[in-house]
Design a protein around this motif. Structure first.
Motif, PDB file in Angstrom:
ATOM      1  N   VAL A   1      21.961 -56.301 -25.394  1.00 59.54           N
ATOM      2  CA  VAL A   1      21.732 -54.912 -26.511  1.00 59.54           C
ATOM      3  C   VAL A   1      20.644 -55.642 -26.868  1.00 59.54           C
ATOM      4  O   VAL A   1      19.447 -55.370 -27.224  1.00 59.54           O
ATOM      5  CB  VAL A   1      22.506 -54.508 -27.037  1.00 59.54           C
ATOM      6  N   ARG A   2      20.891 -57.088 -27.912  1.00 55.08           N
ATOM      7  CA  ARG A   2      19.867 -57.547 -28.632  1.00 55.08           C
ATOM      8  C   ARG A   2      18.273 -57.766 -27.804  1.00 55.08           C
ATOM      9  O   ARG A   2      17.216 -57.612 -28.789  1.00 55.08           O
ATOM     10  CB  ARG A   2      20.594 -58.729 -28.905  1.00 55.08           C
TER      11      ARG A   2
ATOM     12  N   PHE B   1      17.243 -56.530 -25.298  1.00 50.46           N
ATOM     13  CA  PHE B   1      16.495 -55.815 -24.558  1.00 50.46           C
ATOM     14  C   PHE B   1      15.926 -54.606 -26.203  1.00 50.46           C
ATOM     15  O   PHE B   1      15.160 -54.284 -26.154  1.00 50.46           O
ATOM     16  CB  PHE B   1      17.919 -54.060 -24.249  1.00 50.46           C
ATOM     17  N   GLU B   2      16.700 -54.144 -26.935  1.00 48.47           N
ATOM     18  CA  GLU B   2      15.920 -53.996 -28.075  1.00 48.47           C
ATOM     19  C   GLU B   2      14.928 -54.510 -28.723  1.00 48.47           C
ATOM     20  O   GLU B   2      13.916 -53.722 -28.940  1.00 48.47           O
ATOM     21  CB  GLU B   2      16.718 -53.629 -29.471  1.00 48.47           C
ATOM     22  N   GLY B   3      14.796 -55.773 -28.179  1.00 49.60           N
ATOM     23  CA  GLY B   3      14.205 -57.091 -28.776  1.00 49.60           C
ATOM     24  C   GLY B   3      12.133 -56.839 -27.904  1.00 49.60           C
ATOM     25  O   GLY B   3      11.454 -57.012 -28.696  1.00 49.60           O
TER      26      GLY B   3
ATOM     27  N   ARG C   1       8.883 -52.500 -21.349  1.00 50.23           N
ATOM     28  CA  ARG C   1      10.667 -52.270 -20.423  1.00 50.23           C
ATOM     29  C   ARG C   1       9.519 -51.642 -19.234  1.00 50.23           C
ATOM     30  O   ARG C   1       8.975 -50.695 -19.101  1.00 50.23           O
ATOM     31  CB  ARG C   1      11.887 -52.043 -20.675  1.00 50.23           C
TER      32      ARG C   1
ATOM     33  N   TRP D   1      15.681 -51.110 -17.746  1.00 46.42           N
ATOM     34  CA  TRP D   1      16.533 -50.073 -18.163  1.00 46.42           C
ATOM     35  C   TRP D   1      17.664 -49.945 -17.043  1.00 46.42           C
ATOM     36  O   TRP D   1      19.005 -50.071 -17.551  1.00 46.42           O
ATOM     37  CB  TRP D   1      16.141 -48.624 -17.880  1.00 46.42           C
TER      38      TRP D   1
ATOM     39  N   PHE E   1      23.557 -44.279 -22.839  1.00 46.25           N
ATOM     40  CA  PHE E   1      22.870 -44.682 -22.718  1.00 46.25           C
ATOM     41  C   PHE E   1      21.491 -43.845 -21.990  1.00 46.25           C
ATOM     42  O   PHE E   1      21.147 -43.891 -21.217  1.00 46.25           O
ATOM     43  CB  PHE E   1      23.113 -45.840 -22.316  1.00 46.25           C
TER      44      PHE E   1
END
Length: 756
Positions: free
Chosen positions: A230-231, A233-235, A239, A244, A263
């Motif tokens: 998650v860290r 992906f969010e950074g 994308r 995804w 999600f």
């Protein structure tokens, strides 16, 4: 003069236009015509056509163009020759590609990289590596091609070795090499190596690159480090669809199916892979209603299911025994032309067989080009489970190659029916045929030994040690169950302590073992130790510990477990919810039981039966009958709950009426059904109905079941006489079991006609 110039310019343009339109033969014809007229053709015209030749179907056109290049002396142009190598590579003609490379008079670095790439894409890694060694010089493309090749085809350890060597060379590591190396770590589940490469990518400023970030998300997801995934992906600033999908796969891999559903709801763009992944995930986590619902929503969104999507949706139907939905999906399979697919066919066989539609199951199997051992083993197993052991044995004997899965199916079938001696005799015959058992074989035999006594169990235990499968999670868990069932809890504890690396399954087996020995306090303590060991409980863990709380009638303890389950996101889980309904029902709090039932997202037949059991246990017959009437599905346990309830409360007539309804509706009785009826006949001194029940027991083969045999003897003792099989009534008041079907197969003629 101007007209001539215009013609010279327009000819190459027409060749390019034809090539872009994939009109390869006309493009080659135009090129040959141009050359025959004496008009010059630039090299890029050859290149344009070569780019369009990209499959084995167009290989002959490519060879025709190559021949024309030789005639016109264009085969010495390095640029054109490199594209010629690419063309042969795309068409799968690696020998021709190597021949062009060998005859090149002026090879450049791109020539070497191009041929190496061709070999890597087709998995000829030894030849690629030989070329790599012979290269006069290398660049980042050379190293990346080798790393990617071994990442895709294996062994992935070699990909990492190439990555290390690349770092030691003068080449600068780029995002291609880093992402391939991370992918290799992902395939190997080398978490530490992956983290090291992540640190390197951060140091050189590549960690925010789209390709690297996507690979890191996939790595952390598959290694079940969802917070790190998650860290990353969010950074990421940008994308792609793969990113995804990798994040979605991570949630599913970590069994966070509720987070995966959330999600999925916020995903920017969903393709067939996204939908199929979630459908498969729901099916694997027993959220079968959601899986089928997603399958329909996907089609409503305008996407067509592929092979894997059909398999996942059908698996959900198999687990629910939802024949009606399975028939609908089978119709779509015929529509899309997947009826000959072996994997889909195998799941269809499983669906029809487990629903008792053996004629349809055999038709599907016979329509396949090849009947795999999975389909045959499912048929054998389901014949046995439906009491048709003779059919199971006949199918087994008719099989040309009696493989281990077929032996396992027959042994497991005997074990499920409680035919212990037959299961052991089949195992001995398998050994005489030179086939050694696996963990599934011994798991079934351990189940058998629970009825035959500890001596047999110890012998089978020694066999598992001899075969080296005693440490298997499946076998060790079965041994724990066996010794626990035999009230030898100390042996079960020793086996648990001897497991090299305990996992969730073994912890659950130990908790269950304590519960079987009425050591429910110890079961609760083991559950707490599991949490201390940082083993995250699953829905099975919660259901087991709630069952222990139920046995202790510990409503406060059960409520604490309820709070913990809610905290971990299991509040709407059907397995946990059903256990909560059972707990509150046993503790007499039917209001809380009803509330727990309403919290379940999609109640299953187990949930409904748990609620029904609570009302029956407390003699609330009006509510129980209303629940039974509202149940969307009923299984043999649902029927047995009411039948045994009436039997215990002295309502023999109602018990027999329910049994008749059950068989008329196509539900096969089990040994519990027969024991309840025999109890009614013995307590009410009903001799003639007792003999009729005895006749049905003989017809279905349950007379060989130890528990049924004991109930028969008890009934005849109460009636004051001994069982006389010769004087059994020739006609029975109950339907014949061979004529029972859960749904009329004639209703599916339209589907079956498409299979034949």
């Amino acid at each position: 003069m101007k007209a001539s110039i215009r013609r010279l310019v327009s000819v190459p343009k027409s060749i390019h236009a034809l090539a872009r339109a994939d009109l390869i033969k006309p493009a080659i014809g135009s090129l040959i015509l141009c050359r025959s007229l004496g008009d010059p053709v630039p090299p890029d015209s050859f290149v344009a056509i070569l780019k369009s030749v990209s499959s084995p179907k167009s290989l002959m056109c490519g060879k025709q163009l190559h021949a024309h290049m030789v005639v016109t002396d264009f085969n010495h142009d390095t640029l054109v020759q490199n594209y010629l190598i690419v063309m042969y590579g795309k068409c799968g003609s690696l020998d021709d590609a190597h021949s062009v490379f060998r005859l090149m008079s002026r090879k450049n670095l791109h020539s070497w990289n191009t041929l190496i790439d061709c070999y890597c894409k087709f998995g000829s890694l030894s030849k690629a590596q030989q070329l790599f060694v012979e290269m006069p010089q290398r660049d980042a493309v050379s190293w990346n091609t080798m790393i990617s090749g071994y990442d895709h085809h294996g062994p992935c350890e070699v990909a990492l070795e190439f990555f290390v060597r690349m770092r030691q060379s003068e080449c600068v590591v780029d995002h291609f090499g880093v992402s391939s190396a991370i992918s290799a770590c992902c395939n190997l589940r080398f978490m530490n190596n992956g983290k090291e490469i992540h640190g390197l990518s951060h140091k050189v400023g590549l960690d925010l690159h789209l390709q690297v970030g996507s690979a890191l998300v996939e790595l952390y997801g598959k290694c079940q480090l969802i917070e790190d995934a998650v860290r990353v992906f969010e950074g990421m600033v940008f994308r792609e669809q793969f990113t995804w999908n990798s994040m979605l796969a991570g949630y599913i891999e970590c069994s966070n199916i509720n987070e995966a559903l959330h999600f999925f709801g916020v995903m920017q763009g969903k393709d067939v892979v996204s939908w199929t992944m979630l459908i498969s995930g729901c099916s694997r986590h027993q959220m079968n209603e959601e899986a089928v619902e997603l399958f329909h929503m996907m089609q409503e969104a305008g996407l067509w299911p592929d092979q894997l999507c059909f398999v996942s949706a059908l698996n959900a139907c198999v687990q629910m025994l939802d024949l009606e939905e399975g028939l609908n999906i089978h119709g779509q399979i015929l529509k899309f032309g997947f009826q000959a697919d072996a994997i889909i066919g195998s799941v269809l066989v499983a669906l029809y067989a487990r629903c008792g539609w053996f004629d349809s199951a055999k038709r599907v199997a016979n329509a396949l080009d090849y009947i795999d051992e999975f389909s045959l083993s499912v048929l054998i197993s389901e014949y046995a489970k439906h009491g048709r052991i003779d059919c199971a044995y006949e199918l087994f004997e008719s099989s040309e190659a009696k493989t281990l899965p077929l032996w396992n199916a027959l042994i497991g079938g005997y074990a499920d029916l409680g035919l212990d001696e037959e299961a052991l005799a089949t195992f001995r015959q398998m050994k005489m045929d030179g086939i050694n058992g696996d963990d599934f074989t011994f798991g079934s035999l351990i189940l058998v030994s629970e009825n035959l006594g500890s001596r047999y169990g110890e012998q089978i235990h020694s066999q598992t040690i001899k075969m080296g499968v005693e440490s298997s999670v499946f076998v060790s868990s079965a041994l724990i169950d066996m010794y626990s069932s035999s009230l030898v809890c100390e042996a079960a504890i020793n086996i648990f302590n001897a497991i090299p690396k305990t996992n969730l399954v073994s912890w659950n087996a130990m908790i269950s073992g304590y519960a079987l020995n009425n050591m429910n306090s110890e079961a609760i303590l083991t559950f707490q130790l599991m949490a201390v060991s940082r083993i995250k409980p699953d829905n099975i863990s919660f259901s087991l510990i709630l069952e222990s709380c139920s046995s202790l009638f510990s409503l406060p303890g059960g409520m604490q477990v309820h709070a913990m389950a809610y905290k971990l996101g299991f509040e709407s889980d059907v397995v946990v919810g059903s256990a909560l309904v059972d707990l509150y029902g046993k503790c007499g709090n039917m209001h809380a039981a009803s509330r727990a039932f309403s919290d379940i997202h999609v109640p299953t037949v187990v949930s409904w039966t748990a609620l029904l059991s609570g009302f029956v246990r407390h003699g609330m017959w009006d509510a129980a009958k209303e629940i039974f009437k509202r149940m969307p599905q009923k299984n043999v346990v649902s029927w047995n709950t009411l039948i045994s309830g009436h039997a215990k409360h002295g309502s023999g007539l109602e018990a027999f009426e329910l049994y008749s309804q059950m068989t008329e509706l196509g539900q096969f009785p089990d040994y519990i059904s027969f024991i309840s009826l025999l109890t009614v006949c013995g307590d009410s001194l009903l001799e003639e109905p007792g003999k009729q029940v005895h006749g049905q027991i003989i017809k279905t083969g349950y007379y060989r079941n130890a528990y049924v045999s004991t109930a028969l003897n008890k009934m005849y003792q109460k009636l004051g006489n001994s069982p006389d099989k010769s004087n059994l009534c020739s006609s029975f008041c109950f339907p014949k079991f061979g004529d029972i079907r859960s749904v009329s197969e004639a209703d599916a003629v339209s589907v079956d006609s498409g299979i034949a």
